[in-house]
Design a protein around this motif. Structure first.
Motif, PDB file in Angstrom:
ATOM      1  N   ILE A   1       0.805  -1.217  -0.149  1.00  0.00           N
ATOM      2  CA  ILE A   1       0.165  -0.094   0.133  1.00  0.00           C
ATOM      3  C   ILE A   1       0.849   1.265  -0.088  1.00  0.00           C
ATOM      4  O   ILE A   1       0.666   2.224  -0.621  1.00  0.00           O
ATOM      5  CB  ILE A   1      -0.960   0.084   1.276  1.00  0.00           C
ATOM      6  CG1 ILE A   1      -2.065  -1.300   1.119  1.00  0.00           C
ATOM      7  CG2 ILE A   1      -1.556   1.299   1.157  1.00  0.00           C
ATOM      8  CD1 ILE A   1      -2.878  -1.310   2.232  1.00  0.00           C
ATOM      9  N   ALA A   2       1.795   1.294   0.914  1.00  0.00           N
ATOM     10  CA  ALA A   2       2.890   2.430   0.790  1.00  0.00           C
ATOM     11  C   ALA A   2       3.386   2.720  -0.394  1.00  0.00           C
ATOM     12  O   ALA A   2       3.566   3.913  -0.969  1.00  0.00           O
ATOM     13  CB  ALA A   2       4.042   2.146   2.015  1.00  0.00           C
ATOM     14  N   GLY A   3       3.814   1.505  -1.137  1.00  0.00           N
ATOM     15  CA  GLY A   3       4.434   1.780  -2.546  1.00  0.00           C
ATOM     16  C   GLY A   3       3.569   2.384  -3.400  1.00  0.00           C
ATOM     17  O   GLY A   3       3.719   3.055  -4.189  1.00  0.00           O
ATOM     18  N   VAL A   4       2.235   1.919  -3.655  1.00  0.00           N
ATOM     19  CA  VAL A   4       1.286   2.373  -4.295  1.00  0.00           C
ATOM     20  C   VAL A   4       0.966   4.048  -4.037  1.00  0.00           C
ATOM     21  O   VAL A   4       0.851   4.856  -4.893  1.00  0.00           O
ATOM     22  CB  VAL A   4      -0.052   1.450  -4.195  1.00  0.00           C
ATOM     23  CG1 VAL A   4      -1.328   2.347  -4.999  1.00  0.00           C
ATOM     24  CG2 VAL A   4       0.151   0.090  -4.758  1.00  0.00           C
ATOM     25  N   LEU A   5       0.841   4.163  -2.722  1.00  0.00           N
ATOM     26  CA  LEU A   5       0.683   5.617  -2.402  1.00  0.00           C
ATOM     27  C   LEU A   5       1.739   6.374  -2.721  1.00  0.00           C
ATOM     28  O   LEU A   5       1.643   7.585  -3.513  1.00  0.00           O
ATOM     29  CB  LEU A   5       0.571   5.877  -0.935  1.00  0.00           C
ATOM     30  CG  LEU A   5      -0.785   5.324  -0.402  1.00  0.00           C
ATOM     31  CD1 LEU A   5      -0.913   5.215   1.027  1.00  0.00           C
ATOM     32  CD2 LEU A   5      -1.921   6.013  -1.073  1.00  0.00           C
ATOM     33  N   ILE A   6       2.911   6.050  -2.668  1.00  0.00           N
ATOM     34  CA  ILE A   6       4.184   6.633  -3.134  1.00  0.00           C
ATOM     35  C   ILE A   6       4.302   6.865  -4.675  1.00  0.00           C
ATOM     36  O   ILE A   6       4.502   8.001  -5.148  1.00  0.00           O
ATOM     37  CB  ILE A   6       5.646   5.850  -2.567  1.00  0.00           C
ATOM     38  CG1 ILE A   6       5.656   6.228  -1.086  1.00  0.00           C
ATOM     39  CG2 ILE A   6       6.572   6.705  -3.384  1.00  0.00           C
ATOM     40  CD1 ILE A   6       6.817   5.290  -0.488  1.00  0.00           C
ATOM     41  N   GLY A   7       3.732   5.947  -5.429  1.00  0.00           N
ATOM     42  CA  GLY A   7       3.919   5.927  -6.856  1.00  0.00           C
ATOM     43  C   GLY A   7       2.717   6.766  -7.365  1.00  0.00           C
ATOM     44  O   GLY A   7       3.083   7.801  -8.202  1.00  0.00           O
ATOM     45  N   ALA A   8       1.491   6.805  -6.504  1.00  0.00           N
ATOM     46  CA  ALA A   8       0.377   7.769  -7.086  1.00  0.00           C
ATOM     47  C   ALA A   8       1.080   9.253  -6.544  1.00  0.00           C
ATOM     48  O   ALA A   8       0.868  10.116  -7.282  1.00  0.00           O
ATOM     49  CB  ALA A   8      -0.526   7.625  -6.343  1.00  0.00           C
TER      50      ALA A   8
END
Length: 175
Positions: free
Chosen positions: A146-153
């Motif tokens: 989830i953290a990776g997705v948020l950082i990417g977004a």
């Protein structure tokens, strides 16, 4: 800067009362020459001026004539074998330690670290901080995805905002 010149500066710093500067120079020398027991001893002496027995014990840990109270303070402050390995700032083979006592100390710390980690520990390749308990890197869990997705977004939004400002600027330039 050559070793002798740096040691002369350390002496001048100590004479002028610039103890933190002398300490920093000695830390750099120990980093460059980890097998030099005289440098470790001088650094321990500077930490004694500060009244820091754990740090004095740290730098005298490989000396046979070390103070037992300082050694105990070091071992208490650096309470795991891996923390001790890092704190000793040793590089290279233990055979370069210069004395049988120092070689035995280094081997004992490395062996304890190997047992604690469950895999071989080496002076030149220590695990990163935070990975002291297990033999493997921590597995990625759902929180890290989830953290990776948020950082990417967040990165995508930042790039899109930059591009839109750039396009608006170019359009405004030609109007």
């Amino acid at each position: 800067m050559p070793l002798e010149a740096t040691l002369a500066r350390v002496d001048a710093d100590l004479a002028a009362g610039r103890i933190p500067v002398a300490r920093q120079r000695l830390r750099g020398l120990v980093s460059s020459f980890p097998a030099d027991p005289a440098l470790r001893r001088r650094l321990a002496e500077v930490y004694r001026l500060y009244g820091e027995p754990a740090e004095a014990g740290r730098w005298m840990y490989l000396a046979a004539d070390r103070d037992a109270a300082e050694t105990a303070a070091f071992e208490k402050q650096y309470d795991t074998p891996l923390r001790r390995m890092r704190a000793l700032a040793w590089r290279g083979p233990e055979s370069e330690a210069g004395s049988a006592f120092a070689e035995e100390q280094l081997a004992a710390v490395r062996t304890a670290c190997t047992e604690a980690l469950g895999r071989p520990a080496h002076w030149d390749f220590l695990p990163e901080y935070g990975n002291e308990q297990g033999a493997q890197e921590p597995a990625e869990g759902p929180g890290s995805k989830i953290a990776g997705v948020l950082i990417g977004a967040g990165c995508l939004v930042g790039v899109l905002a930059f591009l839109s400002v750039w396009v608006i600027g170019v359009v405004a330039l030609f109007d």
